[in-house]
Design a protein around this motif. Structure first.
Motif, PDB file in Angstrom:
ATOM      1  N   GLN A   1      41.807 -21.545 -22.782  1.00 23.17           N
ATOM      2  CA  GLN A   1      40.502 -21.580 -22.128  1.00 23.17           C
ATOM      3  C   GLN A   1      40.522 -22.310 -20.794  1.00 23.17           C
ATOM      4  OE1 GLN A   1      36.925 -21.939 -24.949  1.00 23.17           O
ATOM      5  NE2 GLN A   1      38.468 -23.198 -25.911  1.00 23.17           N
ATOM      6  N   SER A   2      41.602 -23.013 -20.503  1.00 24.15           N
ATOM      7  CA  SER A   2      41.654 -23.851 -19.306  1.00 24.15           C
ATOM      8  C   SER A   2      41.948 -23.018 -18.058  1.00 24.15           C
ATOM      9  CB  SER A   2      42.721 -24.938 -19.488  1.00 24.15           C
ATOM     10  OG  SER A   2      42.904 -25.657 -18.291  1.00 24.15           O
ATOM     11  N   ASP A   3      41.027 -23.047 -17.107  1.00 25.85           N
ATOM     12  CA  ASP A   3      41.247 -22.351 -15.834  1.00 25.85           C
ATOM     13  C   ASP A   3      42.383 -23.007 -15.047  1.00 25.85           C
ATOM     14  OD1 ASP A   3      39.197 -20.579 -16.374  1.00 25.85           O
ATOM     15  OD2 ASP A   3      37.673 -21.803 -15.371  1.00 25.85           O
ATOM     16  N   SER A   4      42.486 -24.321 -15.122  1.00 20.71           N
ATOM     17  CA  SER A   4      43.539 -25.037 -14.403  1.00 20.71           C
ATOM     18  C   SER A   4      44.913 -24.641 -14.925  1.00 20.71           C
ATOM     19  CB  SER A   4      43.341 -26.551 -14.549  1.00 20.71           C
ATOM     20  OG  SER A   4      42.111 -26.958 -14.025  1.00 20.71           O
ATOM     21  N   PHE A   5      45.016 -24.502 -16.259  1.00 18.89           N
ATOM     22  CA  PHE A   5      46.291 -24.114 -16.850  1.00 18.89           C
ATOM     23  C   PHE A   5      46.717 -22.738 -16.359  1.00 18.89           C
ATOM     24  CE2 PHE A   5      48.387 -21.648 -20.242  1.00 18.89           C
ATOM     25  CZ  PHE A   5      49.558 -22.383 -20.378  1.00 18.89           C
ATOM     26  N   TRP A   6      45.785 -21.791 -16.347  1.00 19.83           N
ATOM     27  CA  TRP A   6      46.113 -20.441 -15.893  1.00 19.83           C
ATOM     28  C   TRP A   6      46.449 -20.416 -14.408  1.00 19.83           C
ATOM     29  CZ3 TRP A   6      47.680 -16.968 -19.026  1.00 19.83           C
ATOM     30  CH2 TRP A   6      47.177 -16.901 -20.335  1.00 19.83           C
ATOM     31  N   ALA A   7      45.776 -21.284 -13.622  1.00 16.72           N
ATOM     32  CA  ALA A   7      46.055 -21.341 -12.187  1.00 16.72           C
ATOM     33  C   ALA A   7      47.484 -21.843 -11.942  1.00 16.72           C
ATOM     34  CB  ALA A   7      45.048 -22.249 -11.487  1.00 16.72           C
ATOM     35  N   VAL A   8      47.874 -22.895 -12.677  1.00 17.49           N
ATOM     36  CA  VAL A   8      49.237 -23.429 -12.539  1.00 17.49           C
ATOM     37  C   VAL A   8      50.257 -22.410 -13.025  1.00 17.49           C
ATOM     38  CG1 VAL A   8      50.836 -25.202 -13.358  1.00 17.49           C
ATOM     39  CG2 VAL A   8      48.506 -25.823 -12.716  1.00 17.49           C
TER      40      VAL A   8
END
Length: 346
Positions: free
Chosen positions: A318-325
């Motif tokens: 669910q983490s947008d930051s994780f997917w961005a990285v």
């Protein structure tokens, strides 16, 4: 399709569906529901019934988290509520007298409201950090519950009290209707009145809210009182389901499961916007995961480890930051020239 993908309920519902499908493949009769003596039975019904206390606690926790707070004492309040109710009933000559049952329930609910108000006053008026203020009651409350029970398990034989947690209404467990009633009340108060906006405003910026005329202390106090109420009702359902109260183990780790349910449901621990329906789905995910772990025969000593890894995976998904990285690293690995500004001309 993009809007559906970005909806806050997309990933929680997807994870819940994946867990249910896994159970279906592992046990083909997982979705089977049977009728016996006018009551519905089946794994899905058990998930709803056994997950009812956690859903209640998580609903209350959602509003607390929305104000950028936390309540670590809900597990202790669950234990105290069940202990007080069972102790009151056990003192009666006839444990099936309706007046005695109502008295025990009112005492337990009243005490839960008081404990919630205690947390709220420490945070709003006392200015104590929420994690510290509620940690005090988390520790002391567990001791109070054990004092109430005398360190023993209090057993009651009241069929009317047992109805709260194990009875049925319209073929469904009565606990489901209790949860539905609390959820509807919470949704009406937070989505059909200004209270929801006040809670989100206080969670985003309490100073600005105060300058806008919102009584931040009153809002904070009210959400902790409501959280205490939800925990108290959960304690009644939990103790009535097993017709006993255990001050040491009742509600143990409920605070952590409730926080996980809130986060899985899409509500940020930084406060602000909250999603009650997402929280309910998050609690169902945790209960379904627990049922799945027991069903496939995972050894008890590593159950919590498996549960933690699954919850971690859900939160990362669910983490947008994780997917961005992740996207950035993938792009760097497969297209290294783009990162360095190198363009190949044919």
């Amino acid at each position: 399709m993009g809007k559906i993908y970005k909806h806050h309920l997309f990933w929680p519902l997807s994870v819940l569906a994946a867990l249910l499908l896994f159970n279906l493949f592992y046990s083909p009769d997982f979705f089977s529901i049977t009728m016996h003596d006018g009551h519905l039975y089946g794994s899905l019904i058990d998930i709803l019934n056994f997950g009812a206390p956690l859903i209640l606690v998580a609903i209350g926790m959602t509003l607390v988290v929305a104000t950028k707070g936390i309540d670590l004492s809900v597990g202790s309040i669950v234990a105290i509520s069940g202990a007080i109710a069972c102790l009151t009933i056990s003192k009666g000559a006839d444990q099936n007298v309706m007046g005695l049952i109502l008295t025990s329930v009112l005492i337990a609910v009243g005490l839960s409201l008081f404990l919630g108000a205690w947390n709220g006053l420490l945070v709003s008026v006392g200015g104590i950090q929420p994690i510290i203020a509620t940690l005090i009651l988390m520790v002391a409350g567990r001791g109070i519950a054990q004092l109430v029970t005398g360190g023993q398990i209090i057993t009651v034989t009241s069929a009317k009290y047992a109805y709260l947690g194990s009875g049925s209404l319209a073929t469904l467990p009565f606990s489901i209707f209790v949860v539905a009633a609390v959820l509807v009340i919470a949704l009406l108060l937070t989505r059909k009145t200004a209270l929801g906006l006040f809670i989100e405003s206080v969670g985003c910026n309490p100073s600005a809210s105060l300058m806008s005329g919102i009584r931040a202390n009153g809002v904070i106090l009210s959400v902790y009182v409501f959280c205490g109420l939800c925990a108290g009702i959960a304690g009644l359902l939990l103790s009535s389901n097993v017709s006993s109260a255990d001050g040491n183990n009742a509600g143990l780790w409920y605070e952590l499961d409730a926080i996980l349910a809130v986060v899985i449901g899409g509500t940020s621990l930084n406060g602000g916007r909250f999603y009650l329906t997402g929280t309910v789905i998050g609690a169902l995910i945790i209960q379904t995961l627990t049922t799945t772990i027991y069903m496939i025969g995972v050894p008890p000593e590593i159950t919590l480890v498996v549960k933690a890894f699954v919850v971690l995976a859900v939160c990362l998904i669910q983490s947008d930051s994780f997917w961005a990285v992740f996207a950035s690293r993938w792009k760097t690995r497969h297209y290294p020239g783009e990162k360095e500004g190198i363009h190949h001309v044919s």
